[in-house]
Design an enzyme around this catalytic site. Sequence first.
Site, PDB file in Angstrom:
ATOM      1  N   CYS A 131       1.960  -6.025 -46.577  1.00  0.00           N
ATOM      2  CA  CYS A 131       2.277  -5.453 -47.485  1.00  0.00           C
ATOM      3  C   CYS A 131       2.146  -6.404 -48.734  1.00  0.00           C
ATOM      4  CB  CYS A 131       3.442  -4.696 -47.650  1.00  0.00           C
ATOM      5  SG  CYS A 131       4.947  -5.834 -47.996  1.00  0.00           S
ATOM      6  N   ARG A 177      18.205 -18.927 -50.320  1.00  0.00           N
ATOM      7  CA  ARG A 177      17.585 -18.804 -48.926  1.00  0.00           C
ATOM      8  C   ARG A 177      17.606 -20.221 -48.416  1.00  0.00           C
ATOM      9  NH1 ARG A 177      14.597 -13.214 -48.131  1.00  0.00           N
ATOM     10  NH2 ARG A 177      16.113 -11.876 -49.369  1.00  0.00           N
ATOM     11  N   CYS A 232       5.196 -12.206 -47.956  1.00  0.00           N
ATOM     12  CA  CYS A 232       5.825 -13.082 -47.282  1.00  0.00           C
ATOM     13  C   CYS A 232       5.161 -14.409 -46.529  1.00  0.00           C
ATOM     14  CB  CYS A 232       6.425 -12.135 -46.199  1.00  0.00           C
ATOM     15  SG  CYS A 232       8.068 -11.114 -46.671  1.00  0.00           S
ATOM     16  N   LYS A 258      16.543 -12.319 -54.430  1.00  0.00           N
ATOM     17  CA  LYS A 258      16.529 -13.343 -53.747  1.00  0.00           C
ATOM     18  C   LYS A 258      16.319 -14.804 -54.402  1.00  0.00           C
ATOM     19  CE  LYS A 258      12.092 -11.815 -51.886  1.00  0.00           C
ATOM     20  NZ  LYS A 258      11.368 -11.599 -50.918  1.00  0.00           N
ATOM     21  N   CYS A 270       8.270  -4.462 -39.152  1.00  0.00           N
ATOM     22  CA  CYS A 270       8.676  -4.417 -40.692  1.00  0.00           C
ATOM     23  C   CYS A 270       8.682  -3.205 -40.950  1.00  0.00           C
ATOM     24  CB  CYS A 270       7.917  -5.596 -41.494  1.00  0.00           C
ATOM     25  SG  CYS A 270       8.279  -5.553 -42.826  1.00  0.00           S
TER      26      CYS A 270
END
Length: 586
Positions: free
Chosen positions: A490, A148, A494, A224, A451
Amino acid sequence: MISDSQSAPQLHKNEGIKTRSNYLRGTILEGLADVSTGSISADDQQVSKFHGIYQQDDRDVRANRRKHKLDKAYSFLARICLPGGVCTPEQWIVMDDLANYCAFNTLKITTRQAFQLHGILKGNLKNVINSCNEVAMTTLAACGDVNRNVMCNPNPFASEVHAAVQQVALEVDAHLKPQTPAFSEMWLDGKPIQLTVPQAAERSQDCKGDEVEPLYGPTYLPRKFKIAIAIPPYNDVDVFAHCLGFIAIVEDGKLLGFNVSVGGGMGMTHGNEKTFPRLGEVIAFCTPEQVVAVAEKIVTIQRDHGNREDRANARFKYTVERLGKEWIREELENRLGYKLEEAREYKFVSNCDRYGWTEGADGKWHLGLFIEGGRVVDLADKPLKTGLLEIAKVHKGEFRLTANQNLIISNVAAEDKATIDAMVEQYGLDGYKSASGMRRSQIACVALPTCGLALAESERYLPTLVSDLEVILEEAGLQNDEIVIRSTGCPNGCGRPYLGEIGLVGKVPGKYNLYLGAGFDGERLNKLYRTSVTHQQIIDELKPILLAYAKEREEGERFGDFTIRKGYVQATTAGNNFHANIGAEA
């Protein structure tokens, strides 16, 4: 007859989706053409991530729409890559315009130095991607099982070194882009993808030999992959939170090369102790000329040895945990065909941003701005979006998006400072001057309402929590102390919550797991202190600790270090003991 122990492993369903996608095409075009729904198929939702697109819906209105037997309010998120977070004024103006056609009319600065646009209707996706491409931005590989957006420390104190390191970030990012023509065919009518550094045309020999994807092959990576580059003494990209990290080694103002770290990552799953955040480990040193090859070979190691059966254990951090950093280095050197040097000395002091004006080595000036939650929006008393658009129209330098969701107006000539200052004040962009140290040191993921993974609020909650904590900070005389607080809705991490001196991870609506004890330099994870606590319980738990910190801290002692020294939590020395020895009972 083949016994169970001899049978082929059952691959995760996403591996089949990727194989059948015909190099990321899937049936996305057919889904976009279907005007009977605002969504696309489940398989295409997985494939579209490689194109930088997530299907979402407005969860605030789900219940009401269900009540009236209506479909969900579907829209899409587009993530736009900016390697190193560097953005030209022209690119900013385009992003501002595109935001006006999205449901939320805002720009989001992400924790990976990228832009996010939320609330794009299906029929507008092609226009968004085309418009970005026209100013050398792309959504390709902003998501999905590939490398990414490559991050780079936007260090304004080391202008000459930053330019060299930023160039490395651009080259690595371009080299690791997927090569399938699907993206160009589907979104750009066959036009070439415009990158700041031309995309690599060839891959080295130990790549798969696949004509379409010589590096990734038809199934790409198991999960990822993330890369960051840091320039000590600042670790504001949280380099050890990444699959692969490069730490710049600078002597006498010259870039000598990079220490290489492997095996970092933030995500975990509630209740699954086989998953945990992990910090990268330094394994070697490489020269600037070797960086692209090192990055490529590490990616191929993960491609060949990552877990394709269990996506919860598929990140490169688990590959390193399973095989060991010594094995990784040996395999890396075998694939490179040469030995790497031993790691060099370095020192980090902070993973926070700097605010206000700083002068670079080249005499240009850089203005660090605080953008709460990374949300560029016009508020009644602070028209931030309008202000930054007006600045972009006259700014002759560049913008730099930080990994803490803030913004640097960069490379300002001395004679232009007064103009920029006046505009910053006019549009309420000078909030960094009055914000508390904790508020300036916060990160929040988006979470609700868009989200689909969020279990609790984050971006819409953290500012409220900080406001209530500021009452305690003022009482304790800690208003100006940088205390890193991070929140996610969560456990996927992130917002890098496990590197917050105070970390909040959503458990259920209105309740969070509370973590303490991360290192201010980004080199130690925090530890679980309390589970499933409400807003008031968080305040009640933190108040005595903050007051004690104000009275009992040692000279220069950071809040995370204090919580460990005083026994509130035990230090997390490695990711695999992250779940052990939670905080002492009150």
